[in-house]
Structure formats: C-alpha cells, structure tokens
Design a protein around this motif. Structure first.
Motif: not given
Length: 111
Positions: A87-89, A96-97, A99-104
């Motif tokens: 569940q934590q993973l 992470s996805q 944050e990555l979408a936000g950075m893109v």
C-alpha cells in the motif's frame, strides 16, 4: 521415684540413657516418622502427591497438544507487513506520478 528411674534407663524409651540405634533420628526423619505414623495424615499426603503427579502429567500433555502460537503470529505479521508495504509503495508511485505530471505541466506552461 523408682518408676521414674526405671523409665529413664529403659531401652524402649528413646529419651533414656540406654539409647537404642532406632532412637537416633534426625529432625527430618522424626518429622517424617510423625507424619507417616498418623493414619489420618498419611491419606491426605498420599492424595496430595497423587494429585501433584496427575497435574504434572496433564500439564505436559496440554503443552504438547497446544499449537505454537508464535509461528502463527509470525505468519500473520509477515502477511500484514507485506500488505502495508505494498500500500505504501502504491501511494508513493501515485504521488510520484502526480509530481511528475505537475512538473511537466509547469514546464509546458513556462515554454
């Protein structure tokens, strides 16, 4: 006075001066002899010893038949720990996805 003197020197009196070998008791022998010479005391003592032996055997059988709870606990704990880690993973992957979408999106907006 004469009777007291006769009793004092008699062989059958353990407290007499003419001591017999059967009168040489230690204190533990004397106590055991007193306890076992009384019929009313022999039966309860025998009963206690028999009950003690029965309880010892019953305890050994109970411990032998009862399953070990430590192994079951370890298995349940391992399963629970693996489920929590999964569940934590999943949570970290989703974060992470995002944050990555936000950075893109930020990079796209900046260009």
């Amino acid at each position: 006075v004469a009777l007291k003197e006769i009793v004092k020197n008699s062989l059958w009196v353990c407290g007499g001066e003419a001591r017999r070998s059967s009168c040489d008791w230690t204190s533990s022998d004397l106590l055991l002899n007193i306890l076992l010479s009384k019929t009313w005391m022999t039966y309860p003592l025998t009963l206690l010893v028999v009950l003690f032996l029965i309880f010892c055997v019953a305890t050994c059988i109970y411990v032998r038949v009862t399953p070990d709870e430590a192994e079951e606990w370890r298995q349940n704990n391992t399963t629970y720990r693996r489920r929590i880690q999964a569940q934590q993973l999943e949570y970290l992957k989703s974060q992470s996805q995002k944050e990555l979408a936000g950075m893109v999106a930020a990079a796209t907006a900046a260009t």
